[in-house]
Design an enzyme around this catalytic site. Structure first.
Site, PDB file in Angstrom:
ATOM      1  N   LYS A   1       0.818  -1.219   0.000  1.00 66.14           N
ATOM      2  CA  LYS A   1       0.000   0.000   0.000  1.00 66.14           C
ATOM      3  C   LYS A   1       0.845   1.260   0.000  1.00 66.14           C
ATOM      4  CE  LYS A   1      -4.159  -2.103   1.823  1.00 66.14           C
ATOM      5  NZ  LYS A   1      -3.729  -3.511   2.029  1.00 66.14           N
TER       6      LYS A   1
HETATM    7  C1  LIG Z   1      -4.341  -4.606   1.387  1.00 69.72           C
HETATM    8  C2  LIG Z   1      -3.538  -5.842   1.246  1.00 69.72           C
HETATM    9  C3  LIG Z   1      -3.878  -6.853   0.314  1.00 69.72           C
HETATM   10  C4  LIG Z   1      -5.116  -6.793  -0.554  1.00 69.72           C
HETATM   11  O1  LIG Z   1      -5.112  -5.698  -1.410  1.00 69.72           O
HETATM   12  P1  LIG Z   1      -6.254  -5.509  -2.517  1.00 69.72           P
HETATM   13  O2  LIG Z   1      -6.151  -4.086  -2.963  1.00 69.72           O
HETATM   14  O3  LIG Z   1      -7.510  -5.896  -1.935  1.00 69.72           O
HETATM   15  O4  LIG Z   1      -5.903  -6.398  -3.636  1.00 69.72           O
HETATM   16  C5  LIG Z   1      -3.031  -7.941   0.202  1.00 69.72           C
HETATM   17  N1  LIG Z   1      -1.932  -8.069   0.972  1.00 69.72           N
HETATM   18  C6  LIG Z   1      -1.582  -7.124   1.875  1.00 69.72           C
HETATM   19  C7  LIG Z   1      -0.362  -7.342   2.702  1.00 69.72           C
HETATM   20  C8  LIG Z   1      -2.352  -5.983   2.046  1.00 69.72           C
HETATM   21  O5  LIG Z   1      -2.002  -5.052   2.949  1.00 69.72           O
END
Ligand SMILES: *Cc1c(COP(=O)(O)O)cnc(C)c1O
Length: 462
Positions: free
Chosen positions: A110
């Site tokens: 993120k």
């Molecule tokens: C947020 C997150 C995901 C899922 O992300 P999406 O945008 O729903 O695909 C997967 N792995 C981690 C470590 C995350 O923080």
């Protein structure tokens, strides 16, 4: 380049207005009016670019209203906070390529989008002479990535609610050890759902929302999706240079359909993705949809990959818009039906189109731990549980000579409990976590009560 809503009532927005709007005012999600396509020659030329240059090449095709020099500066600043010179390096391990997306300040993918979004918000607010108070609820990863995206920025305060004592110790420390004066951590005496409800109620009070210029950073913001498109091109560039491949698979662990939707955009732009492999944990509404057209909301279950413990995928509407041939009326009907009945069904024509782009697998907790164990035994490399879900699906579903890139969405040290369960070892901590327990902390414990939270925001808003 203009933006419009999936629900058809909002059109002709500039990129900057689309970023500031977040969720479209008609309840839909914003998308570009058309997705630019690239020639194989363009894509081949990209493989020689460093990450920030590539990001500029991609983003500038979607951004019509920020001068190039400013956009370049925003991108450069956003990726200086990454600890790896390649930003998102690709590792070749035991037949699969691991795209490491966890070298940002909070060790999860993120950061790739939120470092950029924080700088972009600061830039736009300065230009407009406005201020913003970001309010959000988190179950872990989003909160810390958002806090790191805006810490120390001008004209922005951020208020993040997390359930007191219910996030992992590392996740809690990553949030509460940020002591910049514009950051407010609120540990609410309740659950994540309470936090979400409080945030929703605060945003629903339009007078309060206007008065404090409330802003959101959730994954429905188009700028987040856009920033994530870049690493699909980056990974293809690295792997095609090494192997000469003409096609590629991506395996993407997902819950909100955000990350994998960015891959779908890359595919529509012309990146030769054979299939996008959608990997879920036991919260498998998205994999059920791809495998047999069953999109029905179930109870959320807790798994070893908590950042994917989601049922209602907030970005799924963006994909449906393309599946429905950009027919906004059909989207409005489908969303009303989903709200009413908790499910959607699809005919064989729709499902044939889904199958052109996606494969899917649901991976349970036991398989997740087994994958961490097997991968460690054969390579010495430690996968985090989210990444392991994707690796399992990638191994199972990719076929033939076409390479598979698995998106590594978090550093294993962030989810060390699951790793310890799998292999009995503690993953090595990257330097950003060293001594984090002893750092100064700032956090307010507060009742799970909308009035109290609104009072707190009011007293501390910028
Ligand atoms: C947020 C997150 C995901 C899922 O992300 P999406 O945008 O729903 O695909 C997967 N792995 C981690 C470590 C995350 O923080």
């Amino acid at each position: 380049m203009y933006y419009q809503s999936t629900r058809g009532k909002i059109r002709g927005l500039s990129f900057k207005d689309a970023v500031m709007m977040g969720l479209a005012d008609d309840g839909g999600l914003l998308l570009p009016e058309s997705i630019p396509t690239l020639s194989p020659g363009d894509i081949a030329a990209f493989s020689k670019l460093a990450y920030p240059e590539l990001a500029f090449q991609i983003l500038s095709r979607f951004v019509g209203d920020i001068p190039s020099a400013d956009l370049k500066a925003l991108i450069d600043r956003s990726y200086q906070s990454f600890s790896h010179p390649e930003i998102t390096p690709v590792e070749h391990k035991d037949g699969v390529y691991i795209l490491e997306l966890f070298h940002g300040p909070t060790l999860a993918f993120k950061d790739v989008a939120l470092q950029f979004l924080g700088n972009l918000f600061e830039y736009l607010l300065r230009e407009r002479g406005e201020k913003m108070n970001i309010l959000g609820a988190t179950s872990g990863d989003t909160g810390s990535a958002a806090i790191y995206g805006v810490r120390g920025k001008e004209n922005i305060n951020i208020f993040i609610l997390h359930p007191h004592g219910k996030v992992s110790p590392i996740q809690e420390l990553q949030m509460t050890t940020v002591v910049d004066p514009n950051v407010f951590n609120l540990a609410i005496k309740g659950t994540f759902d309470d936090g979400q409800r409080i945030v929703k109620e605060a945003f629903g009070d339009l007078e309060f929302k206007e008065k404090h210029a409330l802003g959101a950073v959730n994954s429905i913001n188009w700028a987040r999706v856009l920033a994530q498109v870049v690493y699909y091109f980056y990974a293809f560039g690295r792997v095609s240079l090494q192997t000469g491949c003409r096609e590629i698979y991506f395996s993407v662990p997902t819950g909100n359909f955000g990350d994998i939707f960015a891959g779908y955009v890359a595919k529509r732009m012309g990146l030769p993705i054979k299939k996008l492999i959608l990997a879920t944990n036991e919260n498998n509404i998205l994999s059920r949809f791809v495998r047999n057209g069953d999109y029905s909301i179930d109870k959320v279950v807790q798994t070893h990959s908590p950042s994917m413990d989601i049922q209602l995928a907030s970005n799924f509407e963006r994909y449906l818009y393309y599946l429905f041939n950009q027919d906004s009326e059909r989207i409005v009907e489908a969303m009303a039906l989903l709200q009413k009945t908790g499910k959607l069904s699809f005919g064989s024509e729709d499902m044939d189109r889904v199958a052109e782009d996606f494969l899917a697998l649901s991976v349970d907790d036991a398989q997740t731990l087994q994958t961490i164990r097997d991968f460690h035994a054969s390579t010495g490399y430690i996968l985090d549980p989210h990444t392991a879900v994707g690796v399992k699906a990638g191994r199972e579903l990719a076929g033939g000579e076409v390479p598979v890139v698995c998106l590594a969405t978090a550093h294993p040290a962030k989810f060390s409990d699951a790793v310890r369960k799998a292999i009995g070892l503690e993953p090595q901590r990257p330097s950003s976590l060293e001594g984090i327990e002893n750092k100064e902390k700032r956090c307010v414990v507060i009742d799970a009560d909308t009035r109290r939270v609104k009072e707190f925001v009011q007293n501390n808003a910028i």
